[in-house]
Design a protein around this motif. Structure first.
Motif, PDB file in Angstrom:
ATOM      1  N   VAL A   1       1.982  12.208   3.425  1.00 63.29           N
ATOM      2  CA  VAL A   1       1.436  10.863   3.657  1.00 63.29           C
ATOM      3  C   VAL A   1       2.023  10.199   4.895  1.00 63.29           C
ATOM      4  O   VAL A   1       1.495   9.188   5.349  1.00 63.29           O
TER       5      VAL A   1
ATOM      6  N   LYS B   1       0.824  -1.212   0.000  1.00 59.12           N
ATOM      7  CA  LYS B   1       0.000   0.000   0.000  1.00 59.12           C
ATOM      8  C   LYS B   1       0.854   1.257   0.000  1.00 59.12           C
ATOM      9  O   LYS B   1       0.522   2.263  -0.642  1.00 59.12           O
ATOM     10  N   SER B   2       1.951   1.226   0.739  1.00 57.98           N
ATOM     11  CA  SER B   2       2.797   2.412   0.842  1.00 57.98           C
ATOM     12  C   SER B   2       3.501   2.701  -0.477  1.00 57.98           C
ATOM     13  O   SER B   2       3.751   3.868  -0.813  1.00 57.98           O
TER      14      SER B   2
ATOM     15  N   GLY C   1      -1.311   8.556   4.846  1.00 60.17           N
ATOM     16  CA  GLY C   1      -1.783   8.253   3.495  1.00 60.17           C
ATOM     17  C   GLY C   1      -1.178   6.959   3.015  1.00 60.17           C
ATOM     18  O   GLY C   1      -0.200   6.941   2.275  1.00 60.17           O
ATOM     19  N   GLN C   2      -1.728   5.844   3.500  1.00 66.77           N
ATOM     20  CA  GLN C   2      -1.216   4.499   3.244  1.00 66.77           C
ATOM     21  C   GLN C   2       0.055   4.199   4.040  1.00 66.77           C
ATOM     22  O   GLN C   2       0.843   3.333   3.688  1.00 66.77           O
TER      23      GLN C   2
ATOM     24  N   SER D   1       1.029   4.445  -2.653  1.00 68.25           N
ATOM     25  CA  SER D   1       0.972   5.856  -2.288  1.00 68.25           C
ATOM     26  C   SER D   1       2.023   6.673  -3.034  1.00 68.25           C
ATOM     27  O   SER D   1       1.780   7.833  -3.395  1.00 68.25           O
TER      28      SER D   1
ATOM     29  N   THR E   1      -7.463   0.691  -1.283  1.00 70.89           N
ATOM     30  CA  THR E   1      -6.165   0.809  -1.949  1.00 70.89           C
ATOM     31  C   THR E   1      -6.208   0.226  -3.352  1.00 70.89           C
ATOM     32  O   THR E   1      -5.560   0.755  -4.264  1.00 70.89           O
TER      33      THR E   1
ATOM     34  N   ILE F   1      -7.448   2.919  -5.414  1.00 72.24           N
ATOM     35  CA  ILE F   1      -6.390   3.900  -5.675  1.00 72.24           C
ATOM     36  C   ILE F   1      -5.542   3.449  -6.853  1.00 72.24           C
ATOM     37  O   ILE F   1      -5.239   4.229  -7.763  1.00 72.24           O
TER      38      ILE F   1
ATOM     39  N   TRP G   1       5.066  15.453  -0.823  1.00 73.69           N
ATOM     40  CA  TRP G   1       4.194  14.285  -0.765  1.00 73.69           C
ATOM     41  C   TRP G   1       4.623  13.338   0.359  1.00 73.69           C
ATOM     42  O   TRP G   1       3.778  12.829   1.107  1.00 73.69           O
TER      43      TRP G   1
ATOM     44  N   LEU H   1      -7.171   7.296   0.298  1.00 71.30           N
ATOM     45  CA  LEU H   1      -5.819   7.302   0.858  1.00 71.30           C
ATOM     46  C   LEU H   1      -5.842   7.220   2.379  1.00 71.30           C
ATOM     47  O   LEU H   1      -4.996   6.569   2.991  1.00 71.30           O
TER      48      LEU H   1
END
Length: 301
Positions: A228, A49-50, A247-248, A53, A146, A149, A224, A98
């Motif tokens: 996150v 997931k990261s 954010g993730q 992001s 996710t 996303i 960013w 997110l």
């Protein structure tokens, strides 16, 4: 004081925590490492997931996405009228996804559901489900969010998240032949499915610690990374699962944050200590592993 990883390994052994590989970096130097049986590539589960992001941050920087982008902006044929939903699923924003505040009580596309779902179009499926509450306010951990996303990024940039990140992130980090599993229709899972060694994961953590920089190049926008990896929503858990979510990325105790995957995959970043701790495991007691980090590794930093 010379760093010793043996106490950490002893702690794991005493508590029967099945950790497989560990890397500890500080100030860009390898402080300590340990492998039970070599450092093989392993499924990173939700650490994936990261990385997803990061694809969002790049797409935003390129002007192809905004945090206010809605699912309907990219998938207008779905989610128009969903019975008993207090809010149209198609109006969910990238920001909602997110932060995992999409408004589902039972998150879609869990691992169990993905294994048995007959519908091959997971976008259509996700957008057919009613929300249980208005989005944006309450955190509910959701792999389905996710995945959506990942689908949004693919629709925005014209290639899968995996392919998009290969020249922009993976190759600069020296991560070759990237395996990242896909949905039945070929969308990068985003929520899981990425395979890495512990050492490769530690490079990602070092890049994050350096606010998106790697070997003199700004791979991910610094703004960013900051966005996150700060707390954006409260989480209902305890200890390291109660510290909030970004954010993730999960927030941690000890002024740290982490990418975090099922069965004990971790990339813990401790900015105040200029430290990255990468761990690959096959262990359900994930808080136990973090407890070991705070008990033995952290005091040595």
């Amino acid at each position: 004081m010379t760093f010793q990883i043996g106490g950490f390994v002893d702690y794991l052994t005493m508590r029967k925590l099945n950790v497989l590989s560990v890397r500890v970096l500080q100030k860009e130097q390898l402080l300590g490492q340990w492998d039970r049986d070599g450092d093989a590539r392993r499924l990173q589960h939700s650490v994936s997931k990261s990385f997803t992001s990061m694809a969002v941050g790049l797409a935003v920087a390129e002007g192809k996405l905004t945090l206010d982008a809605r699912l309907n902006d990219f998938f207008p044929d779905y989610g128009k009228s969903v019975k008993d939903s207090p809010y149209p699923p198609g109006e969910l924003t990238l920001r909602n996804l997110l932060r995992m505040t999409s408004g589902h009580d039972a998150p879609p596309l869990s691992v169990e559901e993905r294994e048995t779902l007959q519908e091959k179009d997971w976008i259509k499926y996700y957008m057919s489900l009613p929300l249980d509450r208005l989005p944006g306010e309450i955190f509910t951990y959701s792999s389905g969010d996710t995945f959506m996303i990942s689908a949004m990024v693919q629709a925005a940039v014209g290639e899968t998240v995996r392919d998009y990140l290969v020249p922009r992130l993976f190759e600069p980090l020296g991560i070759r032949d990237v395996r990242w599993d896909t949905s039945p229709l070929g969308i990068t899972l985003g929520c899981t499915g990425l395979w890495l060694t512990c050492e490769e994961l530690s490079r990602f953590g070092q890049m994050m610690l350096q606010k998106g920089r790697w070997q003199g190049a700004q791979l991910i926008p610094e703004e960013w990374v900051g966005e996150v990896t700060r707390k954006q929503i409260d989480t209902p858990g305890t200890a390291d699962w109660g510290a909030g979510y970004g954010g993730q990325f999960w927030m941690c105790t000890h002024e740290a944050y982490r990418a975090d995957g099922m069965h004990g995959q971790f990339c813990v970043v401790i900015p105040d200590k200029e430290t990255v701790i990468a761990i690959n495991s096959d262990e359900d007691d994930m808080q136990g592993i973090l407890d070991a980090v705070w008990a033995d590794i952290f005091p040595q930093l």
